[in-house]
Write a protein that holds these residues in place. Structure first.
Motif, mmCIF file in Angstrom:
data_model
loop_
_atom_site.group_PDB
_atom_site.id
_atom_site.type_symbol
_atom_site.label_atom_id
_atom_site.label_comp_id
_atom_site.label_asym_id
_atom_site.label_seq_id
_atom_site.Cartn_x
_atom_site.Cartn_y
_atom_site.Cartn_z
ATOM 1 N N GLU A 55 -24.593 -23.493 4.920
ATOM 2 C CA GLU A 55 -24.170 -22.345 5.691
ATOM 3 C C GLU A 55 -25.336 -21.863 6.556
ATOM 4 O O GLU A 55 -26.484 -21.983 6.144
ATOM 5 N N PRO A 56 -25.088 -21.355 7.743
ATOM 6 C CA PRO A 56 -23.806 -20.940 8.298
ATOM 7 C C PRO A 56 -23.105 -21.997 9.147
ATOM 8 O O PRO A 56 -22.134 -21.678 9.830
ATOM 9 N N ALA B 181 -25.318 -15.065 9.630
ATOM 10 C CA ALA B 181 -24.288 -15.474 8.674
ATOM 11 C C ALA B 181 -22.980 -14.764 8.990
ATOM 12 O O ALA B 181 -22.898 -13.551 8.955
ATOM 13 N N TRP C 169 -18.505 -20.723 2.559
ATOM 14 C CA TRP C 169 -19.547 -20.040 1.802
ATOM 15 C C TRP C 169 -19.479 -20.453 0.336
ATOM 16 O O TRP C 169 -19.385 -19.643 -0.569
ATOM 17 N N ASN D 43 -15.867 -21.928 7.602
ATOM 18 C CA ASN D 43 -16.990 -21.604 6.738
ATOM 19 C C ASN D 43 -16.400 -21.171 5.400
ATOM 20 O O ASN D 43 -15.613 -20.241 5.350
#
Length: 186
Positions: free
Chosen positions: A104-105, A3, A96, A94
């Motif tokens: 994600e990721p 991540a 999140w 990204n």
């Protein structure tokens, strides 16, 4: 990929040129034009429902620029080839978001165009260039969140090879989730 782990960190966005556009790294003097685009309520109706405040726009802009150094992709200033005018933004990022059943990721595709940049195929041109770059450099799948009422973006997603994966909850709101698989061999 861990991540948030960088794929291939870059100091800045690579320059991509299409028939009518240049996608390039943001420069300090792009701020006013960028802010004018994202502050416009009609432009942002499918991206949060209203224009961004100066504070939120600043954070979004810096994240778009800084992502290149951390995760190897981020946002591009989309400019007209003919005169260099900033008419939009296109990015791979990204966020999140914590979407129910999140993705994600894997990265997400996003784009925003000023009124004068819409309805001319420029979003297709810019996003095609960005996705070709992503395929060549990273070879990963990518997601997009598209408001179910945003017919032009839903049509664009289909042209770009995204498949509709259904509705997910983002906070208290349902959102349409789309996915484009990694290129073969990627």
């Amino acid at each position: 990929m861990d991540a948030g782990a960088p794929l291939k960190p870059l100091r800045s966005a690579p320059t991509l040129e299409t028939e009518r556009l240049v996608l390039r790294h943001y420069q300090p003097d792009d701020w006013d034009a960028y802010y004018a685009i994202v502050a416009d309520h009609s432009t942002m109706r499918f991206v949060g429902g209203r224009g961004s405040s100066r504070e939120d726009a600043w954070r979004r802009w810096l994240a778009s620029i800084g992502s290149w150094q951390i995760i190897g992709y981020g946002g591009w200033a989309v400019t007209r080839l003919e005169d260099g005018a900033l008419i939009g933004t296109c990015g791979i990022f990204n966020a999140w978001r914590g979407i129910d059943g999140g993705f994600e990721p894997d990265p997400e595709l996003g784009y925003i165009f000023a009124p004068e940049g819409r309805g001319k195929g420029l979003a297709f041109e810019a996003t095609s260039a960005a996705l070709a770059w992503l395929d060549a450099e990273h070879g990963v799948s990518i997601w997009a969140i598209i408001d179910d009422d945003n017919a032009p973006s839903r049509k664009l997603a289909g042209k770009l090879g995204f498949d509709y994966r259904g509705e997910k909850m983002y906070g208290d709101e349902p959102v349409g989730v789309w996915r484009r698989p990694a290129p073969r061999g990627g």
